[in-house]
Design a protein around this motif. Structure first.
Motif, PDB file in Angstrom:
ATOM      1  N   ASP A 180       4.109   6.599  10.731  1.00 24.50           N
ATOM      2  CA  ASP A 180       2.032   5.197  10.949  1.00 24.50           C
ATOM      3  C   ASP A 180       1.842   6.213   9.219  1.00 24.50           C
ATOM      4  OD1 ASP A 180       2.810   4.425  13.090  1.00 24.50           O
ATOM      5  OD2 ASP A 180       2.545   6.370  14.080  1.00 24.50           O
ATOM      6  N   ALA A 181       1.732   7.868   9.258  1.00 23.07           N
ATOM      7  CA  ALA A 181       1.074   7.499   7.806  1.00 23.07           C
ATOM      8  C   ALA A 181       0.807   6.675   6.735  1.00 23.07           C
ATOM      9  CB  ALA A 181       1.783   9.545   7.138  1.00 23.07           C
ATOM     10  N   LYS A 203       2.164   3.796   6.723  1.00 23.98           N
ATOM     11  CA  LYS A 203       0.982   2.228   7.064  1.00 23.98           C
ATOM     12  C   LYS A 203       0.100   2.462   7.124  1.00 23.98           C
ATOM     13  CE  LYS A 203       4.801   0.822  10.912  1.00 23.98           C
ATOM     14  NZ  LYS A 203       4.885   0.660  12.556  1.00 23.98           N
ATOM     15  N   LEU A 204      -0.460   3.400   7.333  1.00 29.22           N
ATOM     16  CA  LEU A 204      -2.221   3.655   7.015  1.00 29.22           C
ATOM     17  C   LEU A 204      -2.389   3.262   5.711  1.00 29.22           C
ATOM     18  CD1 LEU A 204      -5.327   4.604   7.876  1.00 29.22           C
ATOM     19  CD2 LEU A 204      -4.687   6.577   7.745  1.00 29.22           C
ATOM     20  N   SER A 205      -1.731   4.156   4.368  1.00 30.58           N
ATOM     21  CA  SER A 205      -1.631   4.777   3.301  1.00 30.58           C
ATOM     22  C   SER A 205      -1.878   3.218   2.642  1.00 30.58           C
ATOM     23  CB  SER A 205      -0.568   5.157   2.353  1.00 30.58           C
ATOM     24  OG  SER A 205      -1.367   6.710   2.706  1.00 30.58           O
ATOM     25  N   LEU A 224      -2.339   0.313   3.720  1.00 30.51           N
ATOM     26  CA  LEU A 224      -3.688  -0.528   4.857  1.00 30.51           C
ATOM     27  C   LEU A 224      -5.006  -0.247   4.131  1.00 30.51           C
ATOM     28  CD1 LEU A 224      -4.723  -3.028   6.233  1.00 30.51           C
ATOM     29  CD2 LEU A 224      -4.769  -0.614   7.983  1.00 30.51           C
ATOM     30  N   ILE A 225      -4.938   1.302   3.594  1.00 30.45           N
ATOM     31  CA  ILE A 225      -6.213   1.764   2.935  1.00 30.45           C
ATOM     32  C   ILE A 225      -6.189   1.022   0.773  1.00 30.45           C
ATOM     33  CG2 ILE A 225      -6.849   3.512   2.353  1.00 30.45           C
ATOM     34  CD1 ILE A 225      -6.868   5.621   4.572  1.00 30.45           C
ATOM     35  N   TRP A 238      -3.076  -8.553   4.201  1.00 26.15           N
ATOM     36  CA  TRP A 238      -2.491  -6.999   5.028  1.00 26.15           C
ATOM     37  C   TRP A 238      -3.337  -7.148   6.240  1.00 26.15           C
ATOM     38  CZ3 TRP A 238      -6.756  -6.157   7.778  1.00 26.15           C
ATOM     39  CH2 TRP A 238      -8.031  -6.595   8.015  1.00 26.15           C
ATOM     40  N   THR A 291      -3.354  -8.385  11.643  1.00 25.30           N
ATOM     41  CA  THR A 291      -3.228  -7.364  12.070  1.00 25.30           C
ATOM     42  C   THR A 291      -4.036  -6.345  13.361  1.00 25.30           C
ATOM     43  OG1 THR A 291      -2.016  -7.034  10.007  1.00 25.30           O
ATOM     44  CG2 THR A 291      -3.072  -5.130  10.614  1.00 25.30           C
TER      45      THR A 291
END
Length: 307
Positions: free
Chosen positions: A25-26, A28-30, A32-33, A203, A253
């Motif tokens: 999850d971390a 994926k978030l990185s 995406l950001i 994205w 998404t």
């Protein structure tokens, strides 16, 4: 950063996380950001941006399967619509290199519509099972090599350098382009590059996928490498209508619970997709930031106009 010893990584975006593997999850978030940040930075102006149009939309049809995504259909329509006579007259001998070739499926598509391909070199970081399908064609050769390792020895006699949905997977895309620019700069004959690639909306269209989409900022960095000896064009392939179809039927998404509905709504999807493609092609102009997909064309040492 360095890989493979002396090969320096040079990337067109700050994201160093590949979305092609299994991410926590971390991560994926990185991912995406980083991709959102790239899309929201100040963007330069890119010259010679055109909206891709074709007089007839042959879909569903050969090379345009009904269940393909809008971006893949538009890509195949673009390959089919290339000005074959003008390209043949300019390049004389069609010596094709397909970078990030996968199974090599774009060789027969390009060969069908351009005709007269003298040789084909497919380059990919992994050997693919589909390569054996071409073993009886003496024009075809496959090379297992990473994008950053495509050097002068491979590029030496190539006149047409292409990629389809590959650049976003190259960790060091600028290294790849710098190698190509170094090889082409000293030539005294025309060479054409055609790269089909995702936009900054990637994205939302696909979720974590590759390293990056392409926006004016990283396109400008690439084009700057070739500006002294090349002409360039960027074609927008589809826009808001095609994106809307993708989000409603394929993936969004922002709506992760929505399933892929192409098979369960096959006929409805086909009608919506064709209508969306036609509507976007009728648009006067589509901004790069609003496009569904892109085609980057770099014509080095031009003698005649092609596009």
């Amino acid at each position: 950063m360095k890989i493979k010893g002396s090969i320096k990584i040079s990337m067109s975006s700050p994201n160093i996380i590949s979305g092609d593997g299994i991410l926590d999850d971390a991560q994926k978030l990185s991912w995406l950001i980083a991709n959102l940040a790239q899309s929201h930075q100040l963007q330069p102006s890119i010259p010679n941006v055109k909206n891709f149009r074709c007089s007839v939309v042959p879909y569903p049809a050969r090379h345009c399967d009904v269940l393909m995504t809008p971006s893949r259909i538009l890509s195949n329509l673009f390959w089919q619509s290339l000005p074959s006579e003008a390209i043949s007259n300019e390049l004389k001998r069609l010596r094709l290199m397909d970078c990030g070739c996968g199974k090599g499926i774009y060789f027969p598509i390009i060969d069908d519509y351009l005709g007269g391909v003298e040789s084909y070199t497919g380059v990919d970081i992994k050997a693919r099972p589909g390569w054996s399908d071409f073993q009886k064609d003496p024009r075809v050769n496959f090379v297992r090599r990473g994008a950053e390792e495509i050097d002068h020895s491979l590029l030496e006699d190539k006149t047409l350098i292409v990629s389809q949905s590959a650049l976003e997977h190259f960790p060091c895309d600028l290294t790849f382009f710098q190698n190509v620019a170094d090889a082409l700069r000293s030539r005294d004959y025309p060479t054409l590059q055609i790269h089909l690639l995702p936009t900054g909306t990637m994205w939302r269209q696909y979720g974590p996928h590759g390293f990056r989409g392409y926006v004016p900022a990283n396109l400008a960095t690439i084009l700057d490498m070739f500006k002294d000896f090349s002409r360039s064009h960027v074609f927008t392939l589809g826009g808001k209508h095609c994106l809307d179809v993708h989000y409603r039927y394929v993936h969004d998404t922002l709506n992760p619970e929505m399933p892929d509905r192409r098979r369960t709504h096959r006929d409805e999807y086909a009608r919506a997709t064709k209508a969306a493609i036609e509507a976007d092609m009728a648009s006067e102009q589509i901004d790069i930031m609003d496009a569904c997909f892109l085609a980057l064309v770099i014509h080095s040492h031009p003698q005649r106009e092609i596009f």
